[in-house]
Design a protein around this motif. Structure first.
Motif, PDB file in Angstrom:
ATOM      1  N   LYS A  38      20.092  18.700 -35.077  1.00 53.34           N
ATOM      2  CA  LYS A  38      20.387  17.921 -36.290  1.00 53.34           C
ATOM      3  C   LYS A  38      21.714  17.161 -36.121  1.00 53.34           C
ATOM      4  O   LYS A  38      21.811  15.978 -36.459  1.00 53.34           O
ATOM      5  N   ILE A  39      22.739  17.848 -35.592  1.00 57.03           N
ATOM      6  CA  ILE A  39      24.044  17.208 -35.354  1.00 57.03           C
ATOM      7  C   ILE A  39      23.883  16.049 -34.379  1.00 57.03           C
ATOM      8  O   ILE A  39      24.404  14.952 -34.608  1.00 57.03           O
ATOM      9  N   ASN A  42      22.161  13.082 -36.104  1.00 57.74           N
ATOM     10  CA  ASN A  42      23.061  12.394 -37.037  1.00 57.74           C
ATOM     11  C   ASN A  42      24.075  11.512 -36.309  1.00 57.74           C
ATOM     12  O   ASN A  42      24.328  10.375 -36.709  1.00 57.74           O
ATOM     13  N   ILE A  43      24.658  12.055 -35.233  1.00 57.52           N
ATOM     14  CA  ILE A  43      25.647  11.277 -34.464  1.00 57.52           C
ATOM     15  C   ILE A  43      24.955  10.119 -33.755  1.00 57.52           C
ATOM     16  O   ILE A  43      25.469   9.001 -33.735  1.00 57.52           O
ATOM     17  N   LYS A  45      22.335   8.503 -34.692  1.00 54.29           N
ATOM     18  CA  LYS A  45      21.982   7.484 -35.684  1.00 54.29           C
ATOM     19  C   LYS A  45      23.223   6.671 -36.092  1.00 54.29           C
ATOM     20  O   LYS A  45      23.148   5.461 -36.278  1.00 54.29           O
ATOM     21  N   ALA A  46      24.373   7.359 -36.214  1.00 46.92           N
ATOM     22  CA  ALA A  46      25.599   6.692 -36.690  1.00 46.92           C
ATOM     23  C   ALA A  46      26.331   5.925 -35.591  1.00 46.92           C
ATOM     24  O   ALA A  46      27.173   5.078 -35.883  1.00 46.92           O
ATOM     25  N   PRO A 137      31.736  18.508 -36.943  1.00 49.76           N
ATOM     26  CA  PRO A 137      31.448  17.967 -38.279  1.00 49.76           C
ATOM     27  C   PRO A 137      30.849  16.564 -38.143  1.00 49.76           C
ATOM     28  O   PRO A 137      31.561  15.566 -38.145  1.00 49.76           O
ATOM     29  N   ASP A 138      29.530  16.503 -38.003  1.00 49.29           N
ATOM     30  CA  ASP A 138      28.855  15.232 -37.727  1.00 49.29           C
ATOM     31  C   ASP A 138      29.087  14.199 -38.826  1.00 49.29           C
ATOM     32  O   ASP A 138      29.149  12.999 -38.550  1.00 49.29           O
ATOM     33  N   ASP A 139      29.277  14.655 -40.077  1.00 47.39           N
ATOM     34  CA  ASP A 139      29.540  13.702 -41.157  1.00 47.39           C
ATOM     35  C   ASP A 139      30.892  13.015 -40.977  1.00 47.39           C
ATOM     36  O   ASP A 139      31.026  11.826 -41.228  1.00 47.39           O
ATOM     37  N   LYS A 140      31.877  13.763 -40.489  1.00 42.45           N
ATOM     38  CA  LYS A 140      33.204  13.171 -40.247  1.00 42.45           C
ATOM     39  C   LYS A 140      33.164  12.213 -39.064  1.00 42.45           C
ATOM     40  O   LYS A 140      33.815  11.173 -39.080  1.00 42.45           O
ATOM     41  N   ALA A 142      30.562  10.470 -38.106  1.00 43.73           N
ATOM     42  CA  ALA A 142      29.857   9.277 -38.597  1.00 43.73           C
ATOM     43  C   ALA A 142      30.787   8.422 -39.461  1.00 43.73           C
ATOM     44  O   ALA A 142      30.811   7.191 -39.345  1.00 43.73           O
ATOM     45  N   PHE A 143      31.575   9.072 -40.322  1.00 47.46           N
ATOM     46  CA  PHE A 143      32.521   8.359 -41.180  1.00 47.46           C
ATOM     47  C   PHE A 143      33.553   7.614 -40.326  1.00 47.46           C
ATOM     48  O   PHE A 143      33.868   6.448 -40.580  1.00 47.46           O
TER      49      PHE A 143
END
Length: 202
Positions: A38-39, A42-43, A45-46, A137-140, A142-143
């Motif tokens: 999943k990580i 996400n990375i 894709k971003a 932290p894949d969201d960080k 991506a941000f």
């Protein structure tokens, strides 16, 4: 006989316990693999950087400023397959970003460009730090990719502003006026210090 039965039961219990632990370990490994997948997704894709110049000035810099060209090229090469590939690419991007401080073209060797390069380097280093953590932290990440893109646009627009400003013809006497405003060229105060013992008129 009793001892044999007790030993046999103990052996069965130990084997059952080992089997349960193996099942538990396999379930944990499967859960960790899904989390890592999943990580990675996400990375992956971003991971879209603005690696093409957005204006004519930036395009000229690609031809003339080696560090800028190398940095954009590094951003353009997207890693594949594993999270380790993203980690290696992030480290390479970080090194290329640091090199932007070297050989800045004289036209752009100004505080506003250096400040934007410093911010860009900071955000690239933060991304590199987060992607190398044990629990990524894949969201960080991506941000920060989005933030790096914003800084790239800001830097390229600032370069464009400098070039456009240089094209504006100066008015007669403007150069002299600007030199007068320069405090580094001011005449030093060479008057002797006042003697405190002299009488003063009030």
């Amino acid at each position: 006989m009793k001892y044999k039965i007790a030993l046999f039961l103990l052996l069965i219990f130990a084997l059952q316990s080992c089997q349960n632990e193996n099942d538990k370990r396999l379930a944990e490994n499967e859960k960790e693999a899904k989390k890592n997948e999943k990580i990675f997704n996400n990375i992956n894709k971003a991971w879209i950087f603005i690696d093409e110049p957005i204006n004519e000035v930036s395009e000229q810099n690609v031809r003339n400023w080696n560090e800028w060209r190398d940095f954009l090229k590094e951003l353009g090469d997207k890693p594949r397959k594993t999270i380790g590939a993203f980690q290696k690419k992030s480290t390479a991007i970080s090194k290329k970003a640091l090199a932007l401080n070297n050989n800045i073209p004289s036209q752009f060797n100004q505080p506003q460009i250096k400040a934007r390069i410093a911010i860009l380097i900071t955000k690239v280093k933060m991304m590199d730090l987060f992607i190398h953590l044990n629990q990524i932290p894949d969201d960080k990440v991506a941000f920060l990719i989005g933030e790096i893109n914003k800084e790239l646009v800001s830097l390229e627009r600032q370069m464009d502003k400098i070039v456009e400003k240089a094209k504006i013809p100066k008015e007669e006497g403007e150069a002299d006026f600007l030199r007068m405003l320069d405090t580094t060229r001011a005449i030093p105060n060479s008057a002797p210090p006042l003697d405190q013992n002299l009488p003063r008129v009030e």
